[in-house]
Write an enzyme that holds these catalytic residues in place. Structure first.
Site, short mmCIF file in Angstrom:
data_model
loop_
_atom_site.label_atom_id
_atom_site.label_comp_id
_atom_site.label_asym_id
_atom_site.label_seq_id
_atom_site.Cartn_x
_atom_site.Cartn_y
_atom_site.Cartn_z
N TYR A 27 4.26 16.14 -13.41
CA TYR A 27 4.29 17.23 -12.42
C TYR A 27 5.30 18.31 -12.87
CZ TYR A 27 2.03 13.70 -9.44
OH TYR A 27 1.21 12.73 -8.93
N SER A 189 -4.03 12.39 -1.92
CA SER A 189 -4.96 13.36 -1.33
C SER A 189 -5.34 12.97 0.10
CB SER A 189 -6.22 13.53 -2.19
OG SER A 189 -5.87 13.88 -3.50
N ASN A 245 4.68 24.28 2.17
CA ASN A 245 4.86 25.20 3.29
C ASN A 245 5.74 24.52 4.35
OD1 ASN A 245 3.93 25.77 6.16
ND2 ASN A 245 3.13 27.55 5.06
#
Ligand code: A2P
Length: 282
Positions: A27, A189, A245
């Site tokens: 990542y 996911s 976010n």
């Protein structure tokens, strides 16, 4: 992600109450994750033992002699002494070297023949050395799990298997097998991932638009995302939602103040389409 985004997101997550952080060398943000954890420890908000950090062994590092040095590299980047969980990211091996995705002149992946059981023994040695508190796997099917579980002289079995898991891909058979063997399923996911066509099968409809999830959400004054997460934790599947976010990071944590009825759990289970968003065509 843009520089610093991951650092800020992990700090917000820790302040929100998250303790399990799912990372990986590939990542390319482990330095920011490590910094966030260390800053929060320095602030006195958490102790190291409050955090559960999962790192991953990449495909190019399966040969047993590479396993420990690869984990040591991750620890150096994180600037931590140990990871809580270290997992084999994928069952297939790529040619070792600097290229993360080694390809031949025709653009085909260059695989590498390794013995997963030998890789696993090197993982066991990392646990014995205290570099990883626990060891596990990811993207393993039943057959691959059985190979490890039936390995002669097995010292430590995998504690977890991280796989795609959400209401459109509920993994009933693998979940049952893992339950029988005390292997925790960690669902990646869990929100149906992003709609990035470069790596996501976008022919499957977006999970969070699902009418059943939204209708159930309305009843509890929750979003479809919160219902999807609650569904999995309520049946014992660990969830690792991803968000950069701040508002959604907080939203995804507000799932411990309600529970779904048995009927609602069944309704959500019935949404299973047996279709993956992340096909991992390699
Ligand atoms: P963002 O980072 O802008 O929040 P998954 O965890 O299944 O891989 O899904 C990750 C994707 O879902 C990201 O694109 C993320 O975007 C988005 N996402 C995360 N939390 C929520 C939420 N509560 N509602 C809607 N989308 C979300």
């Amino acid at each position: 992600t843009p520089k610093g985004t991951c650092l800020e997101s992990v700090k917000i997550a820790i302040d929100t109450g998250y303790r399990h952080i799912d990372g990986a060398f590939v990542y390319f943000n482990e330095h920011e994750v490590g910094q966030a954890i260390r800053e929060k420890i320095a602030e006195g908000r958490i102790k190291r033992e409050d955090i559960f950090y999962c790192g991953k062994l990449w495909n190019t590092c399966h040969p047993p002699e590479l396993v420990r040095p690869t984990l040591e590299k991750t620890l150096k980047i994180l600037q931590l002494d140990y990871v809580d969980l270290y997992i084999i990211e994928l069952p297939m091996a790529f040619k070792p070297g600097d290229a993360i995705y080694p390809r031949d002149e025709n653009g085909k992946f260059i695989y590498h023949e390794t013995d997963l059981c030998a890789t696993w023994e090197a993982m066991e040695a990392c646990k014995d050395a205290g570099l990883a508190k626990s060891i596990g796997v990811s993207n393993f099917n039943r057959r691959q799990l059985e190979m490890i579980l039936n390995k002669p002289g097995l010292k430590h079995k995998p504690v977890s298997n991280q796989v795609e898991c959400h209401p459109y891909f509920t993994q009933p058979k693998l979940l049952e097998f893992c339950r029988q063997h005390d292997i925790v399923i960690v669902g990646y996911s869990p929100l149906g991932t992003s709609r990035d066509e470069t790596w996501v099968n976008v022919s499957s409809p977006p999970l969070l638009k699902d009418t059943v999830l939204n209708a159930i959400g309305k009843k509890y004054n929750k979003t479809a995302a919160q219902i999807a997460l609650r569904f999995n934790i309520q049946r014992g599947v660990v969830v690792i939602p991803k968000s950069f976010n701040p508002q959604r990071i907080r939203e995804n944590f507000q799932i411990f103040d309600f529970s779904l009825t048995e009927k609602e759990m069944k309704e959500i289970e019935a949404l299973n389409k047996n279709v993956r968003y992340v096909e991992l065509l390699m």
